[in-house]
Every structure is written in structure tokens, then in C-alpha cells.
Design a protein around this motif. Structure first.
Motif, short mmCIF file in Angstrom:
data_model
loop_
_atom_site.label_atom_id
_atom_site.label_comp_id
_atom_site.label_asym_id
_atom_site.label_seq_id
_atom_site.Cartn_x
_atom_site.Cartn_y
_atom_site.Cartn_z
N SER A 17 -6.36 -0.06 -12.81
CA SER A 17 -6.71 -1.46 -13.08
C SER A 17 -6.05 -2.38 -12.05
N ASP A 18 -6.69 -3.51 -11.84
CA ASP A 18 -6.09 -4.55 -10.98
C ASP A 18 -6.74 -5.89 -11.31
N LEU A 19 -6.00 -6.96 -11.05
CA LEU A 19 -6.54 -8.31 -11.26
C LEU A 19 -7.60 -8.68 -10.22
N GLY A 53 -4.45 -1.95 -6.57
CA GLY A 53 -4.57 -2.42 -5.17
C GLY A 53 -5.70 -1.70 -4.43
N THR A 54 -5.32 -0.96 -3.40
CA THR A 54 -6.32 -0.22 -2.59
C THR A 54 -6.91 0.99 -3.31
N ALA A 55 -6.35 1.35 -4.44
CA ALA A 55 -6.74 2.56 -5.21
C ALA A 55 -6.24 3.85 -4.55
N LYS A 68 -3.45 -15.08 -11.27
CA LYS A 68 -2.03 -15.16 -10.95
C LYS A 68 -1.27 -14.08 -11.70
N SER A 69 -0.38 -13.42 -11.00
CA SER A 69 0.37 -12.33 -11.62
C SER A 69 1.73 -12.82 -12.12
N LYS A 70 2.05 -12.44 -13.34
CA LYS A 70 3.38 -12.80 -13.88
C LYS A 70 4.48 -11.99 -13.20
N ASN A 79 0.84 -1.20 0.00
CA ASN A 79 0.00 0.00 0.00
C ASN A 79 0.88 1.26 0.00
N LYS A 80 0.64 2.16 -0.93
CA LYS A 80 1.51 3.34 -1.06
C LYS A 80 0.91 4.60 -0.43
N GLU A 81 -0.05 4.42 0.45
CA GLU A 81 -0.68 5.57 1.08
C GLU A 81 0.33 6.55 1.67
N GLN A 96 1.59 -14.43 -4.35
CA GLN A 96 0.47 -13.91 -5.13
C GLN A 96 -0.49 -13.15 -4.21
N TYR A 97 -1.11 -12.13 -4.72
CA TYR A 97 -2.06 -11.36 -3.91
C TYR A 97 -3.39 -12.10 -3.72
N ALA A 98 -3.88 -12.77 -4.76
CA ALA A 98 -5.24 -13.34 -4.68
C ALA A 98 -5.42 -14.28 -3.47
N LEU A 143 3.67 2.28 -12.12
CA LEU A 143 3.74 0.82 -11.96
C LEU A 143 4.17 0.47 -10.55
N ASP A 144 3.31 -0.25 -9.85
CA ASP A 144 3.64 -0.70 -8.50
C ASP A 144 3.32 -2.19 -8.40
N PRO A 145 4.09 -3.02 -9.12
CA PRO A 145 3.76 -4.45 -9.17
C PRO A 145 4.16 -5.18 -7.89
N VAL A 169 -8.76 -6.21 -15.07
CA VAL A 169 -8.11 -7.14 -16.01
C VAL A 169 -6.61 -7.13 -15.76
N ASN A 170 -5.92 -8.03 -16.45
CA ASN A 170 -4.47 -7.98 -16.49
C ASN A 170 -4.08 -6.66 -17.17
N SER A 171 -3.38 -5.80 -16.47
CA SER A 171 -3.12 -4.45 -16.99
C SER A 171 -2.26 -4.47 -18.26
N VAL A 172 -1.56 -5.56 -18.46
CA VAL A 172 -0.72 -5.64 -19.66
C VAL A 172 -1.60 -5.68 -20.92
C1 LIG Z 1 2.08 -3.64 -4.66
S1 LIG Z 1 0.38 -3.90 -4.94
C2 LIG Z 1 -0.19 -2.29 -5.41
C3 LIG Z 1 -0.46 -1.45 -4.22
C4 LIG Z 1 -1.11 -0.12 -4.57
N1 LIG Z 1 -0.19 0.80 -5.19
C5 LIG Z 1 -1.67 0.52 -3.32
O1 LIG Z 1 -1.24 1.61 -2.93
O2 LIG Z 1 -2.56 -0.09 -2.74
C6 LIG Z 1 0.34 -4.77 -6.45
C7 LIG Z 1 -1.05 -4.98 -7.05
O3 LIG Z 1 -0.88 -5.40 -8.40
C8 LIG Z 1 -1.92 -6.29 -8.73
N2 LIG Z 1 -1.47 -7.02 -9.93
C9 LIG Z 1 -0.44 -7.88 -10.05
N3 LIG Z 1 -0.26 -8.24 -11.33
C10 LIG Z 1 -1.17 -7.57 -12.06
C11 LIG Z 1 -1.47 -7.49 -13.44
N4 LIG Z 1 -0.79 -8.20 -14.34
N5 LIG Z 1 -2.49 -6.69 -13.84
C12 LIG Z 1 -3.21 -5.99 -12.93
N6 LIG Z 1 -2.96 -6.01 -11.60
C13 LIG Z 1 -1.95 -6.78 -11.17
C14 LIG Z 1 -2.12 -7.10 -7.48
O4 LIG Z 1 -3.39 -7.71 -7.46
C15 LIG Z 1 -1.93 -6.03 -6.40
O5 LIG Z 1 -3.16 -5.46 -6.05
#
Ligand SMILES: C[S@@+](CC[C@H](N)C(=O)[O-])C[C@H]1O[C@@H](n2cnc3c(N)ncnc32)[C@H](O)[C@@H]1O
Length: 353
Positions: A52-54, A34-36, A268-270, A6-8, A236-238, A228-230, A213-216
Motif C-alpha cells: 500500500s501507499d498514499l 513507494g516504487t514497489a 500528507k503523511s503523519k 528506494n530500498k532496491e 512530504q513525498y506527494a 515498514l519503510d516510512p 490508502v493510508n496504510s494505518v
Molecule cells: C521511504 S519511502 C518507501 C520506499 C520503498 N520501500 C521503496 O523501496 O521504494 C516511503 C513511502 O511511504 C509512503 N507513505 C507515507 N506515509 C504513508 C501512509 N500513512 N500510508 C501509506 N503510505 C505512506 C510515501 O508515499 C512513500 O512512498
């Protein structure tokens, strides 16, 4: 919300770096929302947001904070609800929250699978929520869905109410931040009666968009900044947030194991694998329609710094900025936590014209 990465507490510093470096930002794509929180911060600055987020529960938060762009009034619902408030000068959202806080508890999916009495037939009954709070969560979640399917609340109102529930639940969960495990003993906050909390809506004068969706797959989005904050590691987050996902979807999923986890194959995130993370980063840097790409990463991450640099350098002028940052950390089984300073690095790439 407590959420890994979380980058709050960091977003204000990121914004100042953007200003110091005179980076233009009229539109901003929060690629891993993530948390938006990051999108919310920039929306407040009257910048157009894409996010966007998965995870679906992240999408709920994005819809409520990023896409919804007006004070919600619940006109249709409030004209139908037979209910006298005990609060003076409550806002429309405040009234609806009060109504939801006074519903009759229901023994629904959460109670049956994640509370000790509901799951008592298991060898190890699950203790994610107290019996009372599990039923409260079910009653609120079912009521929100019924109002929406009866056309008594709009889409925005629906997501705002769901976001209130998603933001509230972690305060009463018997876990250490993530939902990969529950405590055997009750944490004091888990035995307090759940009271739904209100979220604050954010309004700017732009049209803002969010995706689940997958942001890619979204690299045709044109934005001044791609942020980008992967994920940083293999976790995995899920699976770590499976219960928030189930409360948000409320789709009676098949669950398994001691923790009652749902399937997450398609979430699942790559970025949780070193090799595929570097490949995905390359794709975004190469194909994204950004002017500036900002990657947040830390020195403990699975993508080595030198590899990141050699990928990003191919596409423009690269700078790095580093700061110390207090990061929430939860151990592998989620049962203990510690605070830890890590070096957070910003890779700032200005794309070749
Ligand atoms: C480090 S967290 C982001 C935290 C966010 N910046 C915050 O402040 O809450 C990474 C996020 O990336 C999402 N994620 C991972 N791979 C993704 C992808 N390929 N497309 C979209 N979201 C993805 C995860 O579900 C997770 O919510």
C-alpha cells in the motif's frame, strides 16, 4: 526508479537477515510501498504480498508488479490494431510499446503546463520536459486511457502500460531526481527523444493485493511480516513527485506556483512529523495482525532511536541490526544531489503470542 528511500539495493540484505533469524515469511505486507521494489523482491520468492501507499503512481506500479500475475497478451487489442511491427519476435507487450512509440504527438495537459512552449505565457515557463517529449507523454497517456475506456485492454494490461510510462518518464525529466523543481538549463537526458520502456512482469502462484490508502487503515491485514519503510523526515513525498502523480492520474488537476504543483492535502503523511510519526508507529505495532514487524529507519530520521525502541518493546521481543547504506539524496530545492552513506537500522519486533 530514483525515489527517495528506494530500498532496491538493500532488500537482499533484509531478506538475508530474515533468513538468518529464522523468521517465517509466507506472507508479507509492504506497508510503505513507494516504487514497489520490496514487494517485487519478495513476490519473486513466491511469498504472498500485500502492499500500500498514499501515492497513486505507486499504486499503478504495485498493480503492475504485485497484483498482475500473468504474462499479458493484449489479445483483444492486437487483433484490432492495424500495424506492422519492425521488430522480429516481439512479445505482445513489446508490440504494443512499439505502437505507442510511434503515435502522433499531442498537445495535451503535460505539454501545456510543463513544457516551455506550452507554458510560454508564464513569467517563468516550465522546463520539466522538452516540447517534443511533453507531447509524446500526452499522446501515450491519452491512448492508454482510450484503449481502456473502449474496453480493448484489461485492467492488468492498463496498469502494466501505465507502469511502463511511469518508469520511463524520470529518464527524460529535466530534474534532479525529485519534481519539486526543474533545471533552468536542459539536462542532456531531457533533450533525448522519449522512448517508452517495457517493464518486466513478475509471476508467483499466490494472490497478491495492493492498496492506495493510508496504510494505518489496513491493520486488519494478516501477514507474517509487516515491513515498514516510512518517510524519514519532514519532506512530504506527494509534492516531490507531483508530476508522476499527475501523469498516472491524468485528471487535469488545478495546479499552482512556479512548479505547477497539484494539491496534496489528502496525501500528507503523519510520518513526516516527529510526534505524529511516533503515534502512528505505536498504532501499527499495537493493532497490526503481524507475527514479525520490521522497521527500516536510519539514524538521521526524525523519530529518535530510543523512542522507537520504547514503543516497539511494549509489544514483543525486539532486536536491531545496523548496516551502512548508500542513499540517494537530493537537496531541498531539488537542484543538486549527492550520494551519502547513512546508517540504516532494522528494528525487528516479534510480537508476543
Ligand atoms: C521511504 S519511502 C518507501 C520506499 C520503498 N520501500 C521503496 O523501496 O521504494 C516511503 C513511502 O511511504 C509512503 N507513505 C507515507 N506515509 C504513508 C501512509 N500513512 N500510508 C501509506 N503510505 C505512506 C510515501 O508515499 C512513500 O512512498
Amino acid at each position: 526508479m530514483r525515489f527517495i528511500g528506494n530500498k532496491e539495493n538493500l532488500v537482499d540484505r533484509i531478506y538475508h537477515v530474515i533468513q538468518e533469524k529464522n523468521i517465517k515469511v509466507k506472507s508479507f505486507f509492504d506497508v510503505f510501498a513507494g516504487t514497489a521494489n520490496v514487494g517485487r523482491y519478495f513476490k519473486n520468492k513466491n511469498i504472498q504480498i500485500y502492499s500500500s501507499d498514499l501515492l497513486y503512481f505507486s499504486y499503478v506500479l504495485q498493480q503492475a508488479y504485485i497484483v498482475n500475475n500473468k504474462e499479458i497478451l493484449f489479445e483483444k487489442l492486437l487483433s484490432k490494431l492495424d500495424f506492422t511491427s519492425r521488430i522480429f519476435f516481439a512479445s505482445p507487450l513489446g508490440l504494443v510499446i512499439e505502437y505507442l512509440n510511434n503515435l502522433k504527438p499531442v498537445e495535451g495537459f503535460i505539454y501545456k503546463h510543463y513544457c516551455p512552449s506550452g507554458s510560454s505565457e508564464l513569467t517563468q515557463p516550465r522546463k520539466y520536459f522538452s516540447n517534443e517529449n511533453g507531447k509524446i507523454i500526452d499522446s501515450i497517456r491519452i491512448q492508454i486511457e482510450n484503449w481502456y475506456s473502449d474496453d480493448l485492454i484489461s485492467k492488468n494490461e492498463y496498469y502494466v502500460l501505465l507502469a511502463c510510462l511511469i518508469e520511463t518518464v524520470p529518464y527524460y525529466a529535466n530534474v534532479s531526481g525529485v519534481f519539486a523543481a526543474f533545471h533552468k538549463k536542459w539536462d542532456p537526458r531531457a533533450v533525448k527523444k522519449l522512448e517508452l520502456r517495457q517493464i518486466k512482469t513478475i509471476i508467483n502462484d499466490k494472490t497478491n493485493f495492493s492498496f492506495n490508502v493510508n496504510s494505518v487503515e489496513l491493520l486488519d491485514i494478516e501477514a507474517d511480516i509487516y515491513y515498514l519503510d516510512p518517510p524519514y523526515n519532514q519532506r512530504q513525498y506527494a509534492p516531490n513527485y507531483h508530476l508522476l502523480e499527475t501523469i498516472a492520474k491524468y485528471d487535469n488537476p488545478k495546479i499552482r506556483g512556479v512548479t505547477g504543483i497539484r494539491a496534496y492535502e489528502n496525501q500528507k503523511s503523519k510520518f513526516c512529523n516527529k510526534i505524529t510519526a511516533l503515534q502512528e508507529l505505536d498504532k501499527i505495532a499495537k493493532h497490526g495482525l503481524y507475527k514479525t514487524l520490521i522497521l527500516s529507519y536510519n539514524t538521521e530520521g526524525i523519530m529518535p532511536q530510543q523512542k522507537i525502541i520504547s514503543i516497539l518493546e511494549k509489544y514483543g521481543k525486539l532486536e536491531t541490526v545496523e548496516f551502512k547504506y548508500l542513499r540517494f539524496k537530493s537537496n531541498n530545492n531539488g537542484l543538486s544531489k549527492s550520494k551519502k552513506y547513512v546508517n540504516e537500522q532494522l528494528f525487528i519486533l516479534r510480537k508476543h503470542e
